[in-house]
Design a protein around this motif. Structure first.
Motif, short mmCIF file in Angstrom:
data_model
loop_
_atom_site.label_atom_id
_atom_site.label_comp_id
_atom_site.label_asym_id
_atom_site.label_seq_id
_atom_site.Cartn_x
_atom_site.Cartn_y
_atom_site.Cartn_z
N PHE A 109 -3.49 -11.69 8.11
CA PHE A 109 -4.13 -10.62 8.89
C PHE A 109 -5.55 -10.98 9.32
N LEU A 146 -8.13 -6.77 2.45
CA LEU A 146 -6.90 -6.27 3.05
C LEU A 146 -6.61 -4.85 2.58
N ALA A 179 -8.73 -2.45 4.40
CA ALA A 179 -8.32 -2.30 5.79
C ALA A 179 -7.09 -1.41 5.91
N ILE A 180 -6.16 -1.55 4.97
CA ILE A 180 -4.98 -0.68 4.99
C ILE A 180 -5.36 0.74 4.62
N GLN A 222 -6.85 2.45 7.42
CA GLN A 222 -5.91 2.48 8.54
C GLN A 222 -6.33 1.59 9.71
N ARG A 223 -7.15 0.60 9.41
CA ARG A 223 -7.42 -0.42 10.43
C ARG A 223 -6.23 -1.36 10.57
N ILE A 224 -5.46 -1.47 9.52
CA ILE A 224 -4.18 -2.18 9.54
C ILE A 224 -3.13 -1.20 9.03
N THR A 225 -2.08 -0.99 9.80
CA THR A 225 -1.05 -0.03 9.39
C THR A 225 -0.18 -0.62 8.28
N ARG A 274 2.84 -2.93 9.02
CA ARG A 274 2.68 -4.34 9.37
C ARG A 274 3.04 -5.27 8.21
#
Length: 339
Positions: free
Chosen positions: A190, A198, A201-202, A205-208, A211
């Motif tokens: 990522f 990470l 970020a999850i 919610q910067r990374i769903t 993913r």
């Protein structure tokens, strides 16, 4: 009089394939669109996707839908259609559209089974974003699983494998778990430097979360040299075997020469060790079990089911396989005893 046409649909959790096929196996048109699972979109959203693809396929085939149904048979095999009531509800609204004179609705696992075997019976385990299984006996008896995730006891599929990798990476970093190369490779996928970064970020919610379904290929690659990644792969193999064993046992097929078809993106992307573990596990279930990957796509299975209903010739079925997937035979096989 025009020749009968099959409308074939494989509606999944990530994409939808729709094809119009002649009774001679000729592919008149084939289109692909976004997910259409009623579980995710609801019936109206599902129907919108299907209508758009149907219109596109009719135009591509240069057919006229103004004077009645285009197809004699419509075969829809859909993810997220897990109970009879869901089948009935989708069947009702699709029938109202008048795409085909006869409509059949069922779970997408049946399409995988038909794509992977010419017998018309056996067991199929499908592993994509989630995991599911169906078994069909020679006399037509069926075994199905709701496949609703944790609430029905499921583990497997891209989401679960990916989340297991994320968890293992975090536990490696903070010392709660064994060291693993996933600690580096998972966040790097990522564009991040650490599992903690990470996780944040999850969380923000910067990374769903969805993913994480991108991670299984990474896990398979790392498993060759990393014990933690290898354990995740072994867990997946165990779950595939558990589903197939349950279906075979409930259908009294453990002593029969039966095929277990593996389908879905996750199992098709798997390496030899995963397939080998599955075959080895099933060798303990019965002596005559054959494990094969479904090289043909599920939409081919849906179309074959339609051709079966029209009593099409074997030559037509072979033509369909050639034109829609580029394969003119069923996939190679491995016996569980040889695993």
């Amino acid at each position: 009089m025009t020749s009968p046409i099959v409308l074939a649909v494989d509606g999944g959790n990530s994409k939808t394939d729709l094809a119009l096929v002649g009774v001679d196996g000729r592919v008149l048109s084939a289109v692909r669109g976004p997910l259409s699972s009623p579980h995710h979109l609801g019936l109206p959203g599902c129907l919108d996707v299907l209508q758009g693809l149907f219109d596109e396929a009719v135009q591509e085939a240069d057919l006229d839908a103004a004077n009645g149904p285009i197809a004699e048979v419509g075969v829809l095999r859909m993810a997220g259609v897990d109970f009879p009531a869901e089948e009935d509800a989708l069947h009702a609204i699709v029938s109202e559209r008048g795409w085909a004179n006869r409509v059949s609705v069922g779970n997408d696992t049946f399409a995988v089974l038909r794509a992977g075997t010419e017998r018309g019976w056996g067991v199929a385990v499908v592993c994509g974003a989630g995991i599911n299984c169906v078994g069909v006996a020679p006399d037509g008896r069926q075994v199905r699983f709701p496949a609703l995730g944790e609430i029905t006891g499921d583990w497997g599929g891209g989401y679960d494998v990916g989340m297991a990798a994320v968890s293992a990476a975090a536990r490696s970093e903070d010392g709660r778990g064994p060291r693993t190369s996933l600690e580096r490779s998972v966040p790097a996928h990522f564009g991040l430097s650490s599992p903690l970064e990470l996780a944040e970020a999850i969380h923000n919610q910067r990374i769903t979360r969805r993913r994480v379904i991108e991670l299984p290929r990474l896990v398979f690659a790392e498993a060759a040299d990393d014990a933690v990644a290898a354990a995740i792969v072994s867990h997946l193999a165990d779950e595939v075997v558990a589903l197939a064993r349950a279906a075979l046992t409930r259908l009294d097929l453990t002593q029969e020469p039966v095929e277990v078809v593996l389908g879905g993106g996750l199992l098709q992307a798997a390496d030899g060790p995963l397939s080998g573990k599955i075959a080895a596990g099933l060798s303990d279930v019965g002596p005559h079990i054959t494990v094969r990957a479904a090289a043909s796509s599920p939409v081919v299975g849906a179309a074959l089911l339609g051709l079966d209903e029209l009593a099409a010739t074997p030559a037509a079925q072979e033509r369909l396989r050639r034109e829609l997937t580029g394969t003119d035979s069923t996939p190679t096989m491995t016996t569980a005893a040889d695993g």
